[in-house]
Write a protein that holds these residues in place. Structure first.
Motif, PDB file in Angstrom:
ATOM      1  N   ALA A  21       0.612  -1.250  -0.218  1.00 14.32           N
ATOM      2  CA  ALA A  21       0.052  -0.025   0.073  1.00 14.32           C
ATOM      3  C   ALA A  21       0.393   0.823  -0.280  1.00 14.32           C
ATOM      4  N   GLU A  22       2.025   1.416   0.840  1.00 17.27           N
ATOM      5  CA  GLU A  22       2.904   1.993   0.752  1.00 17.27           C
ATOM      6  C   GLU A  22       4.181   2.259  -0.296  1.00 17.27           C
ATOM      7  N   ASN A  23       4.101   1.123  -0.830  1.00 18.05           N
ATOM      8  CA  ASN A  23       5.962   1.754  -1.247  1.00 18.05           C
ATOM      9  C   ASN A  23       6.441   1.751  -0.574  1.00 18.05           C
ATOM     10  N   LEU A  24       7.167   0.733   0.367  1.00 15.11           N
ATOM     11  CA  LEU A  24       8.012   1.630   1.202  1.00 15.11           C
ATOM     12  C   LEU A  24       9.266   0.947   0.813  1.00 15.11           C
ATOM     13  N   SER A  25      10.709   1.623   1.598  1.00 16.11           N
ATOM     14  CA  SER A  25      11.570   0.722   1.145  1.00 16.11           C
ATOM     15  C   SER A  25      12.592  -0.321   1.471  1.00 16.11           C
ATOM     16  N   LYS A  26      13.563  -0.853   1.915  1.00 18.09           N
ATOM     17  CA  LYS A  26      13.341  -2.033   2.499  1.00 18.09           C
ATOM     18  C   LYS A  26      14.145  -1.581   3.884  1.00 18.09           C
ATOM     19  N   GLU A  27      15.106  -0.641   3.946  1.00 17.35           N
ATOM     20  CA  GLU A  27      14.809  -0.159   5.636  1.00 17.35           C
ATOM     21  C   GLU A  27      14.308   0.034   6.356  1.00 17.35           C
ATOM     22  N   GLU A  28      12.486   0.648   5.526  1.00 15.56           N
ATOM     23  CA  GLU A  28      11.449   0.769   6.424  1.00 15.56           C
ATOM     24  C   GLU A  28      10.979  -0.937   6.380  1.00 15.56           C
ATOM     25  N   VAL A  29      10.976  -1.767   5.404  1.00 19.42           N
ATOM     26  CA  VAL A  29      10.631  -2.781   5.528  1.00 19.42           C
ATOM     27  C   VAL A  29      10.670  -3.175   6.779  1.00 19.42           C
ATOM     28  N   GLU A  30      12.039  -3.323   7.259  1.00 23.15           N
ATOM     29  CA  GLU A  30      13.027  -4.233   8.196  1.00 23.15           C
ATOM     30  C   GLU A  30      12.608  -3.444   9.449  1.00 23.15           C
ATOM     31  N   LYS A  31      12.727  -2.040   9.576  1.00 23.76           N
ATOM     32  CA  LYS A  31      11.906  -1.489  10.727  1.00 23.76           C
ATOM     33  C   LYS A  31      10.588  -1.731  11.124  1.00 23.76           C
ATOM     34  N   LEU A  32       9.640  -2.366  10.087  1.00 17.46           N
ATOM     35  CA  LEU A  32       7.950  -3.018  10.252  1.00 17.46           C
ATOM     36  C   LEU A  32       8.264  -3.770  10.832  1.00 17.46           C
ATOM     37  N   ILE A  33       9.390  -4.870  10.370  1.00 21.80           N
ATOM     38  CA  ILE A  33       9.659  -6.457  10.603  1.00 21.80           C
ATOM     39  C   ILE A  33      10.008  -6.055  12.195  1.00 21.80           C
ATOM     40  N   ASN A  34      11.473  -5.618  12.235  1.00 20.98           N
ATOM     41  CA  ASN A  34      11.836  -5.702  14.004  1.00 20.98           C
ATOM     42  C   ASN A  34      11.044  -5.166  15.044  1.00 20.98           C
ATOM     43  N   ASN A  35      10.457  -3.986  14.394  1.00 24.31           N
ATOM     44  CA  ASN A  35       9.330  -4.104  15.550  1.00 24.31           C
ATOM     45  C   ASN A  35       8.435  -4.668  15.759  1.00 24.31           C
ATOM     46  N   ALA A  36       8.137  -5.484  14.971  1.00 23.22           N
ATOM     47  CA  ALA A  36       6.757  -6.582  14.884  1.00 23.22           C
ATOM     48  C   ALA A  36       7.430  -7.859  16.065  1.00 23.22           C
ATOM     49  N   VAL A  37       8.334  -8.462  15.253  1.00 22.33           N
ATOM     50  CA  VAL A  37       9.115  -9.055  15.707  1.00 22.33           C
ATOM     51  C   VAL A  37       9.006  -9.053  17.559  1.00 22.33           C
TER      52      VAL A  37
END
Length: 231
Positions: A21-37
């Motif tokens: 939906a937001e077409n996020l960058s690789k860094e933003e995706v990793e941040k999202l994943i880390n926060n979720a974990v």
């Protein structure tokens, strides 16, 4: 396990939807994943801590129940011995009736506060017989093996508890002799009495009616001790 897998799958779906939906960058995706974990780990850790605390509480409750059961069983066993005494130092010659030897010993050696002998007869005893000798270890600092000795012990069961109590009350008359009259204590009470006798802050320790007492340094009145108490 199924619930955790469902939660993880739902988190991954949300992250995938957000990325598209937001077409996020690789860094933003990793941040999202880390926060979720991190959130998932925090939730799992909290749940695990709750389970551990619950188990700890159950274990403490079980230990308390076991202590109470042990005390109760000890009381019942001690009550069953209420008509018994043990005479330490009394040797029964071979071929001699044990009841006769015990009666003669009490009549000749045990005296009441008035100085008069305590009178008993063989008919006062329900049973009497020798026990395995009591092994007395040498005191601390004594290396002489000969200092260790075995003391003969006789157990006596009375028909009447009142007669037994009369004998027990007069046991002080044997102080300073080679004989000693004791209550027939359970193993747990015997071990408690031994711990008290070895304690540096205990002046004197004894039992009465199956209960263990001691004179504690610094206290005026004797204190009663139970088998689960620290000495």
């Amino acid at each position: 396990m199924g619930k955790n897998m469902t939660t993880r799958s739902q988190s991954q779906d949300r992250i995938t939807s957000t990325v598209h939906a937001e077409n996020l960058s690789k860094e933003e995706v990793e941040k999202l994943i880390n926060n979720a974990v991190q959130k998932a780990v925090a939730v799992a850790t909290e749940n695990m801590c709750c389970e551990i605390n619950s188990l700890k509480t159950e274990i403490l409750d079980l230990k308390k129940q076991m202590r109470e059961m042990k005390k109760k069983n000890n009381q019942i066993e001690q009550y069953s011995r209420r008509s018994n005494i043990r005479i330490c130092g009394l040797e029964v010659p071979a071929g001699e009736p044990c009841k006769k030897v015990v009666a003669n010993f009490i009549n000749e050696n045990v005296k009441g506060r008035d100085g008069k002998p305590v009178e008993v007869s063989e008919k006062d005893f329900d049973a009497a017989h020798p026990l395995p000798p009591l092994q007395v270890k040498p005191k601390s600092g004594q290396n002489n093996p000969q200092a260790s000795k075995k003391i003969p012990v006789v157990i006596v069961k009375f028909h009447e508890r009142a007669t037994r109590d009369t004998v027990i009350k007069a046991r002080r008359s044997l102080k300073g002799s080679d004989y000693m009259i004791q209550e027939d204590l359970t193993r747990a009470n015997t071990e408690l009495l031994q711990r008290l006798s070895r304690a540096s802050n205990i002046k004197n320790a004894w039992s009465w009616e199956g209960k263990v007492f001691a004179s504690v340094t610094g206290l005026k009145k004797p204190q009663r001790f139970d088998i689960d108490q620290e000495v």
